[in-house]
Design a protein around this motif. Structure first.
Motif, PDB file in Angstrom:
ATOM      1  N   PRO A  17       0.809  -1.229   0.000  1.00  0.00           N
ATOM      2  CA  PRO A  17       0.000   0.000   0.000  1.00  0.00           C
ATOM      3  C   PRO A  17       0.840   1.276   0.000  1.00  0.00           C
ATOM      4  O   PRO A  17       0.445   2.280  -0.600  1.00  0.00           O
ATOM      5  CB  PRO A  17      -0.829  -0.117   1.293  1.00  0.00           C
ATOM      6  CG  PRO A  17      -0.098  -1.100   2.143  1.00  0.00           C
ATOM      7  CD  PRO A  17       0.566  -2.039   1.204  1.00  0.00           C
ATOM      8  N   ILE A  18       2.009   1.225   0.658  1.00  0.00           N
ATOM      9  CA  ILE A  18       2.883   2.398   0.666  1.00  0.00           C
ATOM     10  C   ILE A  18       3.419   2.663  -0.733  1.00  0.00           C
ATOM     11  O   ILE A  18       3.416   3.803  -1.219  1.00  0.00           O
ATOM     12  CB  ILE A  18       4.038   2.204   1.666  1.00  0.00           C
ATOM     13  CG1 ILE A  18       3.500   2.169   3.094  1.00  0.00           C
ATOM     14  CG2 ILE A  18       5.066   3.329   1.525  1.00  0.00           C
ATOM     15  CD1 ILE A  18       4.541   1.846   4.144  1.00  0.00           C
ATOM     16  N   MET A  19       3.877   1.607  -1.398  1.00  0.00           N
ATOM     17  CA  MET A  19       4.406   1.771  -2.748  1.00  0.00           C
ATOM     18  C   MET A  19       3.304   2.186  -3.719  1.00  0.00           C
ATOM     19  O   MET A  19       3.559   2.938  -4.666  1.00  0.00           O
ATOM     20  CB  MET A  19       5.058   0.469  -3.214  1.00  0.00           C
ATOM     21  CG  MET A  19       6.299   0.079  -2.425  1.00  0.00           C
ATOM     22  SD  MET A  19       7.549   1.393  -2.369  1.00  0.00           S
ATOM     23  CE  MET A  19       7.921   1.579  -4.122  1.00  0.00           C
ATOM     24  N   LYS A  20       2.094   1.680  -3.489  1.00  0.00           N
ATOM     25  CA  LYS A  20       0.976   2.079  -4.332  1.00  0.00           C
ATOM     26  C   LYS A  20       0.730   3.578  -4.218  1.00  0.00           C
ATOM     27  O   LYS A  20       0.489   4.265  -5.212  1.00  0.00           O
ATOM     28  CB  LYS A  20      -0.282   1.303  -3.937  1.00  0.00           C
ATOM     29  CG  LYS A  20      -1.483   1.577  -4.840  1.00  0.00           C
ATOM     30  CD  LYS A  20      -2.670   0.720  -4.430  1.00  0.00           C
ATOM     31  CE  LYS A  20      -3.872   1.000  -5.346  1.00  0.00           C
ATOM     32  NZ  LYS A  20      -5.059   0.171  -4.949  1.00  0.00           N
ATOM     33  N   PHE A  21       0.824   4.091  -2.980  1.00  0.00           N
ATOM     34  CA  PHE A  21       0.647   5.535  -2.769  1.00  0.00           C
ATOM     35  C   PHE A  21       1.788   6.325  -3.403  1.00  0.00           C
ATOM     36  O   PHE A  21       1.563   7.321  -4.089  1.00  0.00           O
ATOM     37  CB  PHE A  21       0.579   5.830  -1.267  1.00  0.00           C
ATOM     38  CG  PHE A  21       0.668   7.296  -0.935  1.00  0.00           C
ATOM     39  CD1 PHE A  21      -0.401   8.141  -1.165  1.00  0.00           C
ATOM     40  CD2 PHE A  21       1.843   7.832  -0.408  1.00  0.00           C
ATOM     41  CE1 PHE A  21      -0.319   9.499  -0.871  1.00  0.00           C
ATOM     42  CE2 PHE A  21       1.940   9.178  -0.111  1.00  0.00           C
ATOM     43  CZ  PHE A  21       0.851  10.016  -0.346  1.00  0.00           C
ATOM     44  N   VAL A  22       3.023   5.878  -3.178  1.00  0.00           N
ATOM     45  CA  VAL A  22       4.190   6.596  -3.700  1.00  0.00           C
ATOM     46  C   VAL A  22       4.179   6.634  -5.219  1.00  0.00           C
ATOM     47  O   VAL A  22       4.652   7.606  -5.831  1.00  0.00           O
ATOM     48  CB  VAL A  22       5.484   5.947  -3.171  1.00  0.00           C
ATOM     49  CG1 VAL A  22       6.711   6.524  -3.870  1.00  0.00           C
ATOM     50  CG2 VAL A  22       5.604   6.165  -1.669  1.00  0.00           C
ATOM     51  N   THR A  24       1.504   6.717  -7.157  1.00  0.00           N
ATOM     52  CA  THR A  24       0.326   7.347  -7.748  1.00  0.00           C
ATOM     53  C   THR A  24       0.772   8.479  -8.678  1.00  0.00           C
ATOM     54  O   THR A  24       1.879   9.007  -8.561  1.00  0.00           O
ATOM     55  CB  THR A  24      -0.608   7.921  -6.669  1.00  0.00           C
ATOM     56  OG1 THR A  24       0.128   8.853  -5.852  1.00  0.00           O
ATOM     57  CG2 THR A  24      -1.187   6.827  -5.795  1.00  0.00           C
ATOM     58  N   LYS A  25      -0.112   8.848  -9.579  1.00  0.00           N
ATOM     59  CA  LYS A  25       0.220   9.893 -10.540  1.00  0.00           C
ATOM     60  C   LYS A  25       0.551  11.207  -9.838  1.00  0.00           C
ATOM     61  O   LYS A  25       1.476  11.923 -10.239  1.00  0.00           O
ATOM     62  CB  LYS A  25      -0.951  10.091 -11.505  1.00  0.00           C
ATOM     63  CG  LYS A  25      -1.234   8.894 -12.393  1.00  0.00           C
ATOM     64  CD  LYS A  25      -2.458   9.129 -13.265  1.00  0.00           C
ATOM     65  CE  LYS A  25      -2.771   7.905 -14.120  1.00  0.00           C
ATOM     66  NZ  LYS A  25      -3.993   8.108 -14.952  1.00  0.00           N
ATOM     67  N   ALA A  26      -0.193  11.506  -8.780  1.00  0.00           N
ATOM     68  CA  ALA A  26       0.022  12.776  -8.083  1.00  0.00           C
ATOM     69  C   ALA A  26       1.382  12.825  -7.401  1.00  0.00           C
ATOM     70  O   ALA A  26       2.122  13.810  -7.522  1.00  0.00           O
ATOM     71  CB  ALA A  26      -1.095  12.999  -7.059  1.00  0.00           C
ATOM     72  N   VAL A  27       1.734  11.766  -6.663  1.00  0.00           N
ATOM     73  CA  VAL A  27       3.004  11.759  -5.938  1.00  0.00           C
ATOM     74  C   VAL A  27       4.174  11.691  -6.915  1.00  0.00           C
ATOM     75  O   VAL A  27       5.214  12.328  -6.705  1.00  0.00           O
ATOM     76  CB  VAL A  27       3.053  10.582  -4.943  1.00  0.00           C
ATOM     77  CG1 VAL A  27       4.413  10.505  -4.271  1.00  0.00           C
ATOM     78  CG2 VAL A  27       1.965  10.744  -3.887  1.00  0.00           C
ATOM     79  N   THR A  28       4.014  10.935  -7.996  1.00  0.00           N
ATOM     80  CA  THR A  28       5.067  10.885  -9.012  1.00  0.00           C
ATOM     81  C   THR A  28       5.298  12.259  -9.625  1.00  0.00           C
ATOM     82  O   THR A  28       6.441  12.691  -9.820  1.00  0.00           O
ATOM     83  CB  THR A  28       4.692   9.880 -10.120  1.00  0.00           C
ATOM     84  OG1 THR A  28       4.538   8.582  -9.545  1.00  0.00           O
ATOM     85  CG2 THR A  28       5.777   9.820 -11.197  1.00  0.00           C
ATOM     86  N   ALA A  29       4.202  12.965  -9.930  1.00  0.00           N
ATOM     87  CA  ALA A  29       4.327  14.318 -10.482  1.00  0.00           C
ATOM     88  C   ALA A  29       4.977  15.260  -9.477  1.00  0.00           C
ATOM     89  O   ALA A  29       5.806  16.104  -9.847  1.00  0.00           O
ATOM     90  CB  ALA A  29       2.952  14.842 -10.885  1.00  0.00           C
ATOM     91  N   LEU A 290      14.427   7.903  -1.355  1.00  0.00           N
ATOM     92  CA  LEU A 290      13.573   8.360  -2.448  1.00  0.00           C
ATOM     93  C   LEU A 290      12.122   8.466  -1.998  1.00  0.00           C
ATOM     94  O   LEU A 290      11.433   9.448  -2.295  1.00  0.00           O
ATOM     95  CB  LEU A 290      13.692   7.389  -3.632  1.00  0.00           C
ATOM     96  CG  LEU A 290      13.057   7.828  -4.950  1.00  0.00           C
ATOM     97  CD1 LEU A 290      13.744   9.073  -5.483  1.00  0.00           C
ATOM     98  CD2 LEU A 290      13.140   6.698  -5.967  1.00  0.00           C
ATOM     99  N   ILE A 291      11.645   7.466  -1.257  1.00  0.00           N
ATOM    100  CA  ILE A 291      10.256   7.465  -0.807  1.00  0.00           C
ATOM    101  C   ILE A 291       9.999   8.609   0.166  1.00  0.00           C
ATOM    102  O   ILE A 291       9.061   9.390   0.003  1.00  0.00           O
ATOM    103  CB  ILE A 291       9.911   6.116  -0.147  1.00  0.00           C
ATOM    104  CG1 ILE A 291       9.919   4.998  -1.199  1.00  0.00           C
ATOM    105  CG2 ILE A 291       8.554   6.180   0.536  1.00  0.00           C
ATOM    106  CD1 ILE A 291       9.738   3.621  -0.606  1.00  0.00           C
TER     107      ILE A 291
END
Length: 480
Positions: A17-22, A24-29, A290-291
């Motif tokens: 779930p943490i990696m899924k959040f990290v 996400t399109k928003a966090v990647t942007a 990085l996270i």
């Protein structure tokens, strides 16, 4: 729970779930978009140092020559615009990652960022008047008329003229919101503009021109409808806040979101959680730096910008609102010499290691450690999933975060000055840049702390490796 069971639990239940959040399109942007601001932050830090040289005689000479104002101009146009770079970069990356022409989206994000704020500043006379006023200064910074004198002379004018002179200056951009104070708003705007822009593009809300039209022209017409809808909606939001609450979106976000979030990130608890989580992720083989950098940069970079503004104004102190936990606290203390602050392992390999494995990896890690890189240790020793070194790997950054917070909180060393030393800057040198000689000394002490914590654990692990190597050598000898 055994080691294998713990690893499986973390990898199967905690990390997904943490990696899924990290991811996400928003966090990647957010993560990739903020990268565009880094050159301006680092270059601006150079100008910040030049405009505030920590040697009084030199600083006075630079100020008297007028060059301090020149360096300030360069600082304002680089570091001082980090919210602008964030708004453009985040909107740009979001749309780029969706496969569309990104620059129009980045520029739309910038336009929205400016549209949603009052284009005015408070009249300088307000801050100059009265006993507590700054008065009027010349180009060299010398006060030529005190605050009381300014007020006394203004009071002689007709009331209508007084009202006119003290009214806000309109038709200008308030640079306060272009720096750290506007960062959370810039992040939100960049993400929302990127999302709205791509949603409309996917829905076919665009003008399609004939193939004969040059691509550079056609792309701008393609962007016209999404940009127009976003800007029109932003205008209505601006009007609603202006007419109902007499405020703008940036002020609202700063009061309701940024101030409490920065306070949370700047707490002792926040510092300890960040320090622990970097090591936690790395221990299970995931890039903790990085996270946590992606998650915390939106809060820690504004903290850095606030401290830079205070340092530039000569008011850097906790009493004046300086932050303890900034992006440099994260880069140059929590991650000093690499995640886990593993310089202690390097010292051990140089003076006490007996095993070939420890000595060999130590030689490889020596130079990278100087520049805060420790992947040879993380994967070569390894530190990942290594129960022998887990305690110092988790404990060292937490102890350093706790003690660094304490020495700043109790005034033993000054707050970090907002200068952004690149994360690869060697220890002690980076300490001098981000906080002067006292911070450099403290950074040296943290290296000793790392050595003291790691040494007994490294000695035990090295003995295990040495015994294994000796056993293998004896086995080969017996076979021969």
């Amino acid at each position: 729970m055994e080691k294998g069971a713990i690893g499986n639990f973390v990898n199967q239940k905690v990390l997904p779930p943490i990696m899924k959040f990290v991811n996400t399109k928003a966090v990647t942007a957010l993560k990739d978009g903020m990268v565009y601001s880094l050159p301006f932050i680092i270059i601006g830090s150079v100008f910040l140092i030049l405009s505030n040289v920590p040697i009084p005689a030199v600083a006075d000479a630079i100020k008297a020559s007028g060059w301090s104002a020149v360096f300030t101009q360069a600082y304002t146009a680089t570091f001082g615009l980090i919210a602008v770079w964030a708004a453009v970069g985040i909107g740009y990356v979001y749309v780029r990652n969706e496969g569309y022409e990104p620059l129009p989206a980045g520029l739309t994000s910038l336009s929205v960022f400016l549209l949603l704020q009052f284009l005015q500043i408070g009249n300088p006379l307000i801050g100059a008047m009265g006993k507590a006023g700054t008065g009027i200064t010349n180009s060299a910074g010398a006060v030529t008329m005190s605050g009381s004198q300014v007020a006394a002379n203004i009071d002689k004018l007709p009331q209508t003229l007084q009202n006119f002179l003290s009214a806000p200056v309109s038709g200008v951009i308030n640079i306060t919101w272009l720096g750290g104070q506007g960062m959370i708003a810039a992040i939100i705007i960049g993400i929302l503009v990127g999302w709205a822009y791509t949603s409309m593009m996917k829905a076919g809300w665009k003008i399609t021109l004939p193939e004969q039209v040059p691509a550079n022209v056609a792309n701008q017409f393609t962007a016209m409808i999404p940009a127009g809808v976003i800007l029109a909606g932003s205008m209505l939001i601006y009007a609603g806040l202006k007419f109902t609450l007499n405020t703008d979106m940036l002020q609202l976000i700063y009061k309701l979101l940024q101030t409490p979030l920065q306070g949370l990130s700047d707490s002792l608890g926040g510092a300890l959680i960040i320090a622990f989580m970097v090591a936690f992720f790395w221990f299970f083989g995931v890039h903790g730096g990085l996270i946590m950098g992606a998650i915390t940069s939106g809060l820690l970079i504004p903290n850095t910008a606030d401290n830079a503004a205070l340092y530039h104004a000569g008011n850097l102190s906790l009493a004046n609102g300086a932050h303890i936990v900034t992006n440099e606290f994260y880069n140059n203390f929590i991650n000093l010499t690499g995640s886990g602050i593993t310089i202690g392992l390097v010292v051990f390999t140089l003076i006490a290691a007996k095993s070939v494995q420890f000595k060999s990896i130590g030689k490889i890690e020596l130079v990278p450690a100087i520049f805060n890189i420790n992947e040879p240790f993380l994967f070569g020793l390894p530190l990942v999933m290594n129960p022998f070194l887990a305690i110092p790997f988790f404990l060292t950054p937490v102890i350093v975060a706790l003690s660094t917070y304490a020495v700043i909180y109790f005034g033993i060393v000054p707050p970090l000055n907002g200068v952004a030393a690149p994360w690869t800057t060697p220890a002690i040198i980076s300490g001098f840049f981000i906080g002067g000689w006292k911070m450099a000394v403290w950074q040296a002490i943290t290296l000793l702390i790392s050595t003291g914590i790691y040494f007994p654990f490294a000695k035990k692990y090295d003995q295990v490796l040495y015994d294994q190597e000796q056993a293998k050598t004896a086995e080969k000898t017996a076979e021969a």
